[in-house]
Design a protein around this motif. Structure first.
Motif, short mmCIF file in Angstrom:
data_model
loop_
_atom_site.label_atom_id
_atom_site.label_comp_id
_atom_site.label_asym_id
_atom_site.label_seq_id
_atom_site.Cartn_x
_atom_site.Cartn_y
_atom_site.Cartn_z
N GLU A 1 28.29 32.82 32.62
CA GLU A 1 27.23 32.05 31.99
C GLU A 1 26.06 32.91 31.53
O GLU A 1 25.29 32.50 30.65
N GLN A 2 25.90 34.09 32.12
CA GLN A 2 24.79 34.96 31.71
C GLN A 2 25.08 35.67 30.39
O GLN A 2 24.21 35.77 29.53
N THR A 3 26.31 36.14 30.23
CA THR A 3 26.68 36.84 28.98
C THR A 3 27.25 35.88 27.95
O THR A 3 27.37 36.25 26.77
N GLU A 4 27.63 34.67 28.40
CA GLU A 4 28.26 33.66 27.54
C GLU A 4 29.59 34.15 26.99
O GLU A 4 30.04 33.72 25.93
N GLU A 5 30.23 35.06 27.74
CA GLU A 5 31.55 35.55 27.37
C GLU A 5 32.58 35.10 28.39
O GLU A 5 32.29 35.00 29.59
N VAL A 6 33.81 34.83 27.92
CA VAL A 6 34.90 34.46 28.82
C VAL A 6 35.61 35.73 29.27
O VAL A 6 36.09 36.52 28.44
N GLU A 7 35.67 35.95 30.58
CA GLU A 7 36.27 37.15 31.14
C GLU A 7 37.66 36.83 31.71
O GLU A 7 37.91 35.71 32.15
N THR A 8 38.52 37.83 31.69
CA THR A 8 39.85 37.71 32.28
C THR A 8 39.80 38.25 33.70
O THR A 8 39.48 39.42 33.91
N ILE A 9 40.10 37.41 34.67
CA ILE A 9 40.07 37.82 36.08
C ILE A 9 41.49 37.69 36.63
O ILE A 9 41.99 36.58 36.81
N LEU A 10 42.12 38.82 36.88
CA LEU A 10 43.47 38.82 37.43
C LEU A 10 43.39 38.77 38.95
O LEU A 10 42.50 39.37 39.56
N ALA A 11 44.33 38.07 39.56
CA ALA A 11 44.31 37.93 41.02
C ALA A 11 45.74 37.87 41.54
O ALA A 11 46.64 37.35 40.89
N LYS A 12 45.92 38.41 42.73
CA LYS A 12 47.22 38.30 43.38
C LYS A 12 47.41 36.90 43.96
O LYS A 12 48.50 36.33 43.86
N VAL A 13 46.36 36.38 44.58
CA VAL A 13 46.38 35.01 45.09
C VAL A 13 45.04 34.34 44.72
O VAL A 13 43.98 34.94 44.88
N THR A 14 45.13 33.12 44.22
CA THR A 14 43.94 32.35 43.85
C THR A 14 43.86 31.11 44.72
O THR A 14 44.85 30.39 44.89
N LEU A 15 42.68 30.84 45.26
CA LEU A 15 42.43 29.61 46.03
C LEU A 15 41.47 28.72 45.24
O LEU A 15 40.38 29.16 44.86
N LEU A 16 41.89 27.48 45.01
CA LEU A 16 41.00 26.49 44.40
C LEU A 16 40.36 25.66 45.50
O LEU A 16 41.04 24.97 46.25
N ALA A 17 39.04 25.73 45.58
CA ALA A 17 38.27 24.92 46.53
C ALA A 17 37.08 24.35 45.75
O ALA A 17 35.92 24.59 46.06
N THR A 18 37.42 23.59 44.72
CA THR A 18 36.45 23.22 43.67
C THR A 18 35.83 21.85 43.86
O THR A 18 35.07 21.38 43.02
#
Length: 525
Positions: free
Chosen positions: A189-206
């Motif tokens: 939100e600071q740069t207003e750019e969409v970044e690609t974040i690669l992960a081995k495991v992702t946890l959704l706790a949204t």
């Protein structure tokens, strides 16, 4: 970014999971990377606003079996009983960890914990910190996690979409059982750019979906982002029709987007619901009176409001000693007093508000979703614990138990998982910055109005049909806007909310019975 353990969300579920990982690797020389993304400030979550407490069996006169039966009864026995027993029996150990991490639950002078009772519970088993339990837990977890250097906490990062084989050009359908999660695209939100974040495991706790409704106890961030992302990625979602309306939100026009919650513990301390004739009306609906489960109390209040033509009923706490009100419910006392309501002398105007989602992303007992290397816990997940209606104060309990299970699962998955290096960068070609934000804000208001009017506490086939048609129009308008507009938080939240409302309406249409939190006048109980 390349992250070993990626966490989306900074409430009790995401933080306790990340903290367990940090502690596990604390003595290793080469520590894996742990990253928490949160769309707002680190302490802004549904956890922060949880007043009542966390339910668990911590005294000899209570029993696991009593807690299990209370949970099953509240959930109309649509719960997964094996999951109920898992959560109830593992709860005390997880709560002890919260205490060791610095959470201060209220105690008597003897040192024993003060235990409250809430609707649907057969005993006093709610551990609490005055009437700001969630805030206290959030404080302790955030303080603890800041002491670990290998935990990155990036605030004001909005997860846009899960990265799967779809982004490699493959056809991904819900019938596939080999869908892989490779990470997320996230809006900085600071740069207003969409970044690609690669992960081995992702946890959704949204967290939850309360902002889909006009009146909710949830903060403005509760727009169902993780559930919407998972559904778009073809993951399994279940029981979205079961929306719990908290019976007693403070009725006051100044509260804006979020209604101030009047915790159920106040009724546990003896407060009584009354109508405009000052009658204690709850015994007419249930023998448990004001401490009946939330679905029953919310429908009863809704019925009384319709009978009287009023927009609220009253909660009477005037017979509770002022010392107890100030000692146990200081934030409620202070908030009401600011509005000219002295709860030791005056009735409190209350009305139901959207509060908690009992459905969500389908997970197994190890917190695994139907998408490989994607885990979920907390309110965004469907575990089977709650059935058709959540028992009061079981939500924080579920979050810590499943965060622990997710932690154990992640430890198994990461060593055998590699990063997917072929992921394309986010493509924003052909998009422009939205010039008319009013299009987004008005669509959000329209969506909330439709859901509140047609998909609330009481539903019908005709109301659901109308809701589907009206939200379909908003969906078409928003997708057109999304294709040509540079992404922003308001646009992304609106898009997710539309997905959530679709899932709620469709699930409600498919449920051909009135049970728990789903009540239709076309399918009487």
């Amino acid at each position: 970014m390349r992250i070993d353990y990626l966490v989306i969300g900074s409430g009790i579920a995401g933080l306790s999971y990340a903290l367990k990982l940090a502690e596990h690797f604390s003595k290793e020389k080469h520590k894996p990377s742990i990253c928490i993304l949160t769309k707002s400030d680190p302490d802004e979550s549904n956890t922060q606003y949880a007043q009542g407490g966390i339910a668990a069996v911590t005294k000899h006169s209570d029993s696991y079996e009593n807690h299990v039966q209370d949970t099953l009864d509240a959930g109309s026995f649509l719960n997964d009983e094996e999951v109920v027993r898992l959560v109830v029996e593992n709860g005390p150990e997880r709560i002890q960890e919260l205490i060791e991490w610095g959470t201060q639950f209220d105690r008597h002078e003897s040192g024993e914990y003060k235990l409250a009772r809430e609707g649907g519970h057969s005993d006093h088993r709610i551990l609490h910190h005055k009437d700001v339990t969630g805030k206290e837990i959030q404080r302790a977890l955030l303080e603890r996690i800041k002491s670990y250097e290998n935990v990155q906490l990036h605030d004001h990062y909005f997860a846009v979409d899960l990265i799967t084989q779809h982004h490699l050009g493959e056809d991904v359908t819900r019938r596939r059982n080999d869908i892989q999660c490779y990470g997320v695209y996230a809006l900085n939100e600071q740069t207003e750019e969409v970044e690609t974040i690669l992960a081995k495991v992702t946890l959704l706790a949204t967290g939850g979906i309360g902002q889909a409704y006009r009146t909710t106890t949830n903060p403005s961030i509760a727009t169902g982002d993780g559930i919407a992302m998972t559904y778009r990625a073809k993951g399994l979602v279940k029981d979205m029709e079961f929306i719990q309306f908290h019976p007693t939100a403070l009725y006051h026009s100044s509260d804006g987007d979020r209604a101030f919650l009047i915790t159920e513990a106040l009724r546990g301390a003896g407060a009584i619901l009354r109508n405009f004739d000052k009658k204690d009306f709850m015994p007419d609906y249930d023998s448990r009176g004001s401490l009946a489960p939330r679905d029953i109390v919310a429908r009863a209040i809704d019925a009384e409001m319709k009978k009287s033509g009023r927009e609220h009923v009253w909660l009477d706490a005037t017979h509770i000693s002022k010392d107890e009100l100030l000692g146990h419910f200081p934030s409620i006392f202070a908030h009401c007093l600011q509005l000219g309501i002295d709860i030791s002398k005056d009735y409190i105007p209350v009305a139901p508000a959207a509060h908690y989602l009992c459905g969500g992303i389908v997970v197994d007992q190890k917190a695994q979703t139907s998408i490989h290397n994607l885990l979920s816990c907390g309110e965004s997940s469907y575990t089977g614990l709650h059935g058709a209606n959540r028992l009061a104060s079981n939500s924080l309990l579920e979050a810590v138990v499943y965060a622990h299970n997710a932690y154990e699962t992640a430890l198994e998955l990461v060593p055998q998982t590699n990063f997917q290096e072929e992921i394309p960068e986010w493509n924003k070609e052909g998009t422009t910055v939205a010039e008319e934000m009013v299009l987004i804000s008005q669509s959000r208001a329209d969506l909330k109005s439709v859901m509140s009017n047609y998909v609330g506490i009481v539903r019908s086939n005709e109301r659901l049909k109308r809701a589907f048609k009206r939200t379909a129009l908003i969906h078409a308008e928003t997708e057109e806007l999304y294709k040509k507009t540079t992404v922003s938080v308001p646009l992304l939240e609106l898009r997710n909310m539309i997905t959530i409302t679709y899932l709620i309406i469709r699930a409600a249409q498919e449920r051909k019975e009135s049970i728990g939190l789903h009540y239709s006048i076309d399918h009487e109980m």
